[in-house]
Design an enzyme around this catalytic site. Structure first.
Site, mmCIF file in Angstrom:
data_model
loop_
_atom_site.group_PDB
_atom_site.id
_atom_site.type_symbol
_atom_site.label_atom_id
_atom_site.label_comp_id
_atom_site.label_asym_id
_atom_site.label_seq_id
_atom_site.Cartn_x
_atom_site.Cartn_y
_atom_site.Cartn_z
ATOM 1 N N HIS A 268 4.708 60.767 55.876
ATOM 2 C CA HIS A 268 5.870 60.879 56.771
ATOM 3 C C HIS A 268 5.417 60.444 58.170
ATOM 4 C CE1 HIS A 268 9.621 62.180 58.323
ATOM 5 N NE2 HIS A 268 9.502 63.492 58.278
ATOM 6 N N HIS A 307 9.804 52.673 52.119
ATOM 7 C CA HIS A 307 10.652 53.759 52.607
ATOM 8 C C HIS A 307 11.524 54.248 51.478
ATOM 9 C CE1 HIS A 307 13.416 55.956 55.190
ATOM 10 N NE2 HIS A 307 12.437 55.936 56.066
ATOM 11 N N ASP A 363 6.797 52.911 61.404
ATOM 12 C CA ASP A 363 5.436 53.284 61.783
ATOM 13 C C ASP A 363 4.471 52.114 61.802
ATOM 14 O OD1 ASP A 363 5.934 56.056 62.030
ATOM 15 O OD2 ASP A 363 6.079 56.169 59.858
#
Ligand code: COA
Length: 436
Positions: A268, A307, A363
């Site tokens: 995460h 994702h 990210d």
């Protein structure tokens, strides 16, 4: 047969059932009527990672993962990133509408009133070892705030909630900066309310002996945009944690601490730190192809790729790339960008990644920007948590005011032994007690 009904036939009994469909969804509780006998509990659904289960109704964030769309309260993320400040977007997420100038000024003033930490909280932070991971420090300190503000337990009072929400949003940058300075043994810098949210954060992070630290406006705006992009993302792992813990009517500080703990995992929010470690491990552009092969052979994952919801380019990653270009005009190019771009190029052409619809996520590039700005990798996930607290609190409030929500308590499929009875220890299989 009604149009908005699902007809089901239980082949075990031959019985037929009609289950209402609302918003393309059936209620799992409606399946309970499907039984093989009167003492049967009734049919359940099994969905261990919530792959296809809605846990709430929410009006906050909309994602279309196939089309790569992200909207807060109906506004496209691109428009918000281009035209608004982070606190403006925070107001939108929490209240449902963009603020007027007067509402925004009041909101900013409210947040600024709460930026300081109680001196005992400062001492609490001092108790950590110099090399403590900032995420552990953040999680513990947020939980500790619950003892400083015991009135936060009155979660049913909207005014009280509003105060705790402002407090939490305001204190996140202060806690983060204190965590950072603690590592280096630097004196803590108190908040400066003359500054904007991000400028104040940068001042608390990096001010040394200069009489007045002046944040570079391009970097301050870039950070503000990154905060906007991270502010909410509907029912992700940490938000689900916030709702689950909050559903027990725990106070917002311990609930946010739990959500932050969920965020810290490498799958995460912890992924941004892992991306940097991965780029370090790859070392240079020439090694990228071999690294991708290793991943395809089942050794590890490409961090910052893939994702649960986006099966198309993450719209936040696109804005981050643009923001990176702005940042690099000030800081010079981060040499890791070359490796990252090569990694993206090779992965996006590769059958393995194409077939699984694996694209760079938020990210992938955020860490490279943070590093260029001067943040250490172990602070990256904390930088994710600063804005995400807005989403957690908006979702928490929505949950508390939703008449349908109850304490979160899933069912299970029991796979253990049937009833059995305790055998005295000297009679248990393999026991040596009392043996000759
Ligand atoms: N690198 C390589 N392969 C990946 C991958 C990655 N980053 N992410 C997923 N896959 C592969 C899985 O191995 C699986 O392959 P298989 O079908 O051959 O078994 C397939 O893609 C589907 O992945 P799955 O793990 O079922 O997806 P998920 O929805 O459960 O997981 C993530 C989503 C985000 C947890 C996952 O993509 C991941 O771990 N990414 C890296 C961590 C990361 O960047 N997290 C930040 C998210 S914002």
């Amino acid at each position: 047969m009604g149009q908005n009904m699902l007809s089901l036939t239980d082949q075990r009994t031959g019985l037929q059932f009609e289950v209402p469909i609302t918003d393309g969804t059936i209620r799992a509780a409606d399946l309970k009527q499907i039984k093989t006998s009167p003492d049967d509990f009734g049919m359940m659904t099994y969905d261990p990672a919530f792959l296809n289960t809605a846990s709430c109704r929410s009006a906050i964030t909309f994602i279309d993962g196939d089309k790569g769309i992200l909207r807060y309260r109906g506004y496209p993320i691109e428009e918000l990133a281009e035209n608004c400040s982070f606190l403006e977007v925070a107001y939108l997420i929490l209240n449902g509408e963009l603020p007027t100038d007067e509402e925004l000024n009041d909101w900013i003033a409210l947040v600024k009133r709460h930026t300081m930490l109680h001196e005992t909280t400062k001492k609490f932070l001092e108790g950590f070892r110099y090399d403590a991971h900032p995420m552990g420090m953040l999680i513990s300190t947020i939980a500790a705030l619950s003892t400083v503000y015991p009135e936060a337990r009155d979660i049913q009072d909207p005014e009280n909630r509003k105060k705790q929400i402002a407090r939490l949003i305001a204190k996140m940058p202060t806690i983060t900066a204190y965590c950072y300075r603690h590592h280096f043994g630097l004196p803590y810098i108190y908040p400066d309310n003359d500054l904007s949210f991000t400028e104040n954060f940068m001042n608390m992070m990096w001010k040394l002996l200069e009489p007045k630290y002046v944040a570079n406006p391009i970097l301050a705006r870039a950070l503000d945009i990154l905060f906007i992009l991270h502010a909410d993302h509907e029912q992700n792992c940490s938000t689900n944690t916030m709702r689950a813990v909050g559903s027990s009517q725990a106070d917002p500080y311990v609930s946010v601490a739990a959500a932050a703990a969920a965020l810290s995992g490498p799958l995460h929010g912890g992924a941004n730190e892992e991306v940097l470690h991965m780029l370090d491990e790859i070392g240079s552009k020439e090694n990228v192809a071999a690294y991708v092969k290793k991943v395809k052979d089942g050794h590890g994952k490409l961090m910052g790729f893939g994702h649960r919801v986006y099966k198309n380019y993450d719209p936040r990653a696109r804005i981050i790339k643009w923001t990176a270009d702005q940042v690099f005009t000030v800081t010079g190019l981060n040499p890791k960008l070359e490796i990252a771009k090569e990694l993206e190029r090779i992965a996006l052409e590769d059958e393995y990644f194409i077939k699984r619809k694996l694209y760079p996520n938020v990210d992938f590039y955020s860490g490279i920007i943070y590093e260029a700005m001067g943040f250490r990798p172990d602070l990256f996930t904390v930088l994710f948590a600063i804005p995400r607290v807005v989403g957690w609190l908006a979702q928490w409030q929505e949950m508390l005011t939703d008449p349908e929500q109850k304490i979160a308590r899933p069912r299970q499929i029991y796979t253990g032994s049937g009833e059995r009875h305790v055998v005295p220890i000297d009679k248990r299989h393999g026991s040596t007690v009392g043996a000759d």
